[in-house]
Design a protein around this motif. Sequence first.
Motif, PDB file in Angstrom:
ATOM      1  N   GLN A 227     -11.455  13.672   9.812  1.00  0.00           N
ATOM      2  CA  GLN A 227     -10.639  14.274  10.875  1.00  0.00           C
ATOM      3  C   GLN A 227     -11.133  13.903  12.272  1.00  0.00           C
ATOM      4  O   GLN A 227     -10.421  14.113  13.265  1.00  0.00           O
ATOM      5  CB  GLN A 227     -10.596  15.814  10.725  1.00  0.00           C
ATOM      6  N   ASN A 228     -12.338  13.311  12.335  1.00  0.00           N
ATOM      7  CA  ASN A 228     -12.916  12.967  13.640  1.00  0.00           C
ATOM      8  C   ASN A 228     -12.725  11.499  14.029  1.00  0.00           C
ATOM      9  O   ASN A 228     -13.247  11.070  15.057  1.00  0.00           O
ATOM     10  CB  ASN A 228     -14.415  13.293  13.662  1.00  0.00           C
ATOM     11  N   ILE A 229     -12.002  10.736  13.215  1.00  0.00           N
ATOM     12  CA  ILE A 229     -11.827   9.314  13.506  1.00  0.00           C
ATOM     13  C   ILE A 229     -10.388   8.897  13.207  1.00  0.00           C
ATOM     14  O   ILE A 229      -9.820   9.265  12.171  1.00  0.00           O
ATOM     15  CB  ILE A 229     -12.844   8.450  12.703  1.00  0.00           C
ATOM     16  N   SER A 230      -9.784   8.158  14.118  1.00  0.00           N
ATOM     17  CA  SER A 230      -8.408   7.694  13.931  1.00  0.00           C
ATOM     18  C   SER A 230      -8.411   6.346  13.208  1.00  0.00           C
ATOM     19  O   SER A 230      -9.448   5.685  13.083  1.00  0.00           O
ATOM     20  CB  SER A 230      -7.712   7.539  15.287  1.00  0.00           C
ATOM     21  N   VAL A 231      -7.239   5.940  12.746  1.00  0.00           N
ATOM     22  CA  VAL A 231      -7.096   4.644  12.073  1.00  0.00           C
ATOM     23  C   VAL A 231      -7.495   3.511  13.016  1.00  0.00           C
ATOM     24  O   VAL A 231      -8.176   2.564  12.620  1.00  0.00           O
ATOM     25  CB  VAL A 231      -5.645   4.453  11.566  1.00  0.00           C
ATOM     26  N   LEU A 232      -7.081   3.598  14.275  1.00  0.00           N
ATOM     27  CA  LEU A 232      -7.420   2.567  15.252  1.00  0.00           C
ATOM     28  C   LEU A 232      -8.931   2.505  15.491  1.00  0.00           C
ATOM     29  O   LEU A 232      -9.519   1.418  15.570  1.00  0.00           O
ATOM     30  CB  LEU A 232      -6.697   2.831  16.571  1.00  0.00           C
ATOM     31  N   GLU A 233      -9.577   3.671  15.549  1.00  0.00           N
ATOM     32  CA  GLU A 233     -11.029   3.708  15.728  1.00  0.00           C
ATOM     33  C   GLU A 233     -11.756   3.122  14.522  1.00  0.00           C
ATOM     34  O   GLU A 233     -12.786   2.463  14.667  1.00  0.00           O
ATOM     35  CB  GLU A 233     -11.491   5.141  15.994  1.00  0.00           C
ATOM     36  N   MET A 234     -11.210   3.359  13.332  1.00  0.00           N
ATOM     37  CA  MET A 234     -11.780   2.739  12.123  1.00  0.00           C
ATOM     38  C   MET A 234     -11.736   1.218  12.236  1.00  0.00           C
ATOM     39  O   MET A 234     -12.725   0.526  11.975  1.00  0.00           O
ATOM     40  CB  MET A 234     -11.000   3.158  10.869  1.00  0.00           C
ATOM     41  N   ALA A 235     -10.577   0.707  12.622  1.00  0.00           N
ATOM     42  CA  ALA A 235     -10.399  -0.745  12.723  1.00  0.00           C
ATOM     43  C   ALA A 235     -11.351  -1.339  13.758  1.00  0.00           C
ATOM     44  O   ALA A 235     -11.973  -2.378  13.520  1.00  0.00           O
ATOM     45  CB  ALA A 235      -8.943  -1.067  13.087  1.00  0.00           C
ATOM     46  N   LYS A 236     -11.481  -0.667  14.905  1.00  0.00           N
ATOM     47  CA  LYS A 236     -12.396  -1.147  15.951  1.00  0.00           C
ATOM     48  C   LYS A 236     -13.839  -1.153  15.459  1.00  0.00           C
ATOM     49  O   LYS A 236     -14.605  -2.074  15.750  1.00  0.00           O
ATOM     50  CB  LYS A 236     -12.271  -0.271  17.198  1.00  0.00           C
ATOM     51  N   SER A 237     -14.224  -0.095  14.713  1.00  0.00           N
ATOM     52  CA  SER A 237     -15.595  -0.015  14.191  1.00  0.00           C
ATOM     53  C   SER A 237     -15.868  -1.136  13.188  1.00  0.00           C
ATOM     54  O   SER A 237     -16.978  -1.677  13.136  1.00  0.00           O
ATOM     55  CB  SER A 237     -15.821   1.346  13.519  1.00  0.00           C
ATOM     56  N   MET A 238     -14.860  -1.480  12.401  1.00  0.00           N
ATOM     57  CA  MET A 238     -15.005  -2.538  11.405  1.00  0.00           C
ATOM     58  C   MET A 238     -15.252  -3.893  12.044  1.00  0.00           C
ATOM     59  O   MET A 238     -16.149  -4.633  11.636  1.00  0.00           O
ATOM     60  CB  MET A 238     -13.736  -2.637  10.543  1.00  0.00           C
ATOM     61  N   VAL A 239     -14.436  -4.233  13.047  1.00  0.00           N
ATOM     62  CA  VAL A 239     -14.476  -5.591  13.593  1.00  0.00           C
ATOM     63  C   VAL A 239     -15.328  -5.703  14.846  1.00  0.00           C
ATOM     64  O   VAL A 239     -15.671  -6.806  15.276  1.00  0.00           O
ATOM     65  CB  VAL A 239     -13.045  -6.110  13.884  1.00  0.00           C
ATOM     66  N   GLY A 240     -15.652  -4.548  15.462  1.00  0.00           N
ATOM     67  CA  GLY A 240     -16.498  -4.568  16.646  1.00  0.00           C
ATOM     68  C   GLY A 240     -15.819  -5.100  17.881  1.00  0.00           C
ATOM     69  O   GLY A 240     -16.464  -5.561  18.814  1.00  0.00           O
ATOM     70  N   ARG A 241     -14.473  -5.041  17.906  1.00  0.00           N
ATOM     71  CA  ARG A 241     -13.732  -5.531  19.070  1.00  0.00           C
ATOM     72  C   ARG A 241     -12.344  -4.902  19.065  1.00  0.00           C
ATOM     73  O   ARG A 241     -11.928  -4.275  18.090  1.00  0.00           O
ATOM     74  CB  ARG A 241     -13.592  -7.053  19.027  1.00  0.00           C
ATOM     75  N   GLU A 242     -11.621  -5.078  20.154  1.00  0.00           N
ATOM     76  CA  GLU A 242     -10.251  -4.574  20.253  1.00  0.00           C
ATOM     77  C   GLU A 242      -9.332  -5.408  19.368  1.00  0.00           C
ATOM     78  O   GLU A 242      -9.517  -6.618  19.229  1.00  0.00           O
ATOM     79  CB  GLU A 242      -9.755  -4.639  21.702  1.00  0.00           C
ATOM     80  N   LEU A 243      -8.341  -4.766  18.790  1.00  0.00           N
ATOM     81  CA  LEU A 243      -7.369  -5.479  17.950  1.00  0.00           C
ATOM     82  C   LEU A 243      -6.041  -5.583  18.687  1.00  0.00           C
ATOM     83  O   LEU A 243      -5.552  -4.618  19.260  1.00  0.00           O
ATOM     84  CB  LEU A 243      -7.169  -4.733  16.619  1.00  0.00           C
ATOM     85  N   SER A 244      -5.457  -6.781  18.642  1.00  0.00           N
ATOM     86  CA  SER A 244      -4.155  -6.996  19.280  1.00  0.00           C
ATOM     87  C   SER A 244      -3.051  -6.569  18.317  1.00  0.00           C
ATOM     88  O   SER A 244      -3.315  -6.057  17.242  1.00  0.00           O
ATOM     89  CB  SER A 244      -4.002  -8.468  19.662  1.00  0.00           C
ATOM     90  N   GLN A 245      -1.817  -6.802  18.701  1.00  0.00           N
ATOM     91  CA  GLN A 245      -0.667  -6.453  17.852  1.00  0.00           C
ATOM     92  C   GLN A 245      -0.818  -7.063  16.463  1.00  0.00           C
ATOM     93  O   GLN A 245      -1.186  -8.221  16.303  1.00  0.00           O
ATOM     94  CB  GLN A 245       0.611  -6.987  18.515  1.00  0.00           C
ATOM     95  N   VAL A 246      -0.544  -6.245  15.443  1.00  0.00           N
ATOM     96  CA  VAL A 246      -0.777  -6.668  14.059  1.00  0.00           C
ATOM     97  C   VAL A 246       0.186  -7.781  13.647  1.00  0.00           C
ATOM     98  O   VAL A 246      -0.228  -8.814  13.128  1.00  0.00           O
ATOM     99  CB  VAL A 246      -0.647  -5.464  13.098  1.00  0.00           C
TER     100      VAL A 246
END
Length: 502
Positions: A227-246
């Motif tokens: 409940q403390n982490i969003s899907v976008l935050e998960m993705a950022k944590s995985m790749v260590g950078r901002e993600l552009s449009q999928v």
Amino acid sequence: MDECLLKTHNICKEFSSVPVLTNINLEIIRGEILGIIGENGAGKSTLMKIFSGIYKPTSGEIHYEGKRVFIHDPLSAKNLGISILPQEFNLVNELSLYDNIFLGSEIRKKFGFLDKKKMMERTIELLKELEVEIKPDEKIENLSTAQKQMVEICKAVAMDAKLLIMDEPTTVLTRFEIDILFRLMRRLKKQGTTIIYISHKLKEVKAICDRVMVLRDGVLVCTEMIQNISVLEMAKSMVGRELSQVFPEKKRPEPEIVFEVKNLCVPRILDNVGFQLRKGEILGFAGLVDAGRTEMAETIMGIRKRSSGQMFLNGNEIDISKPQDAVDNGIDYLSEDRQGAGILTSFTVIQNTTLVSLASYCTSFIKYIIKKKEEESTLRHKERFNIKTPGLDVKLEYLSGGNQQKVSLAKSIDPAPEVLIANEPTRGVDVSAKQEIYRFINSLSENGLSCIFISSEQEEIIGMCHRVIVMKDGRIMGTVEGENINEEEIMFLATGVREGAT
């Protein structure tokens, strides 16, 4: 009773002095569903193979139920109550469904005789829980990929494990089957089973898990309550950078018809399937499990024999009776069953990449392979797909599942086909690699390649395809395009609630 079921202290794993896991310290709580996420090659499956006795850690300790344990092999893990649902199928094709489920854990009568009746009854119970209609004595070789996945789930659940590890369990399942699996997982959790859930589908992790752990390059980055982490935050944590449009922007395909199928039939499997594919079009095929999409692809490729029907390429009728005929006509196939039909794990990256198009790397007369040409081509694919491998001569068994998938895709496009049938093209790959594959397929279509895009993930069907054909029970139920490409319209057709225009 100690709340902690499993605890690790500085777990490390190396392959040929290359670190894969570095100082992993985690605690797994009894009765929780713990999500583990990370990019391909992050070390997720390696860590699970250590827990299940397939690999031994290079260093570090594992504590289970408060005691230090040494998990020497899969039998040791089984005796501790640890069961794993592997990322790749681990089934014996020649044996029946119930034989596979109880392989190594057979129910016996007095004097050691197998109790086939009890094993079949228990198999029927497990299949009923998953709402799967398959006979318990059906041979594995006769099942579809999705059905095999359901058998793997039954097999993992059958041993009543204390710790159940699920490694990418939903890659070939549709939303309907995933919902059934999630209901089963919640029931197991209520019964006290602890579940480790590995997935690249971050929305599913958010929906089913209590906590999530992120691995990046073999290092534990963070562990958070869900409940403390969003899907976008998960993705950022995985790749260590901002993600552009999928998904890349869709460009309108040309009106020219490149490939056409008329009245394709296979007894009891396909019923008068017909469609047209335009130049540069990405044509989606959606449907539930056993809708007939894979069977249609296999029939087009000559893997299955058709009883009737015609196929046309650029207006000329073509006859395909075997896969080589399809390749010769400029049609290639990316199989959904990566290790079963897509790649050879005992072959190197180079050998897999050029497998279909090997003749083009040979001299004209004595068929000698031009190694330099083969290596240069594979290197281009490696850079194009960002394949993570220590070298081009490394066997695929040492690559992560996602990187194996990239090699399989490279193999499919190496012959430069005019039509590509991509069946579950992003199976088992992380969010970053998915974007790469989406962009690559999109760029191929912009350059004139026509793609039949089969996927169980409605999000990518909607995001990638110009039109979507929906199948059910081997029949085309309808076609959606434009603003009508949405989950509701697709599900209405897939479940038979509505039958649309084709």
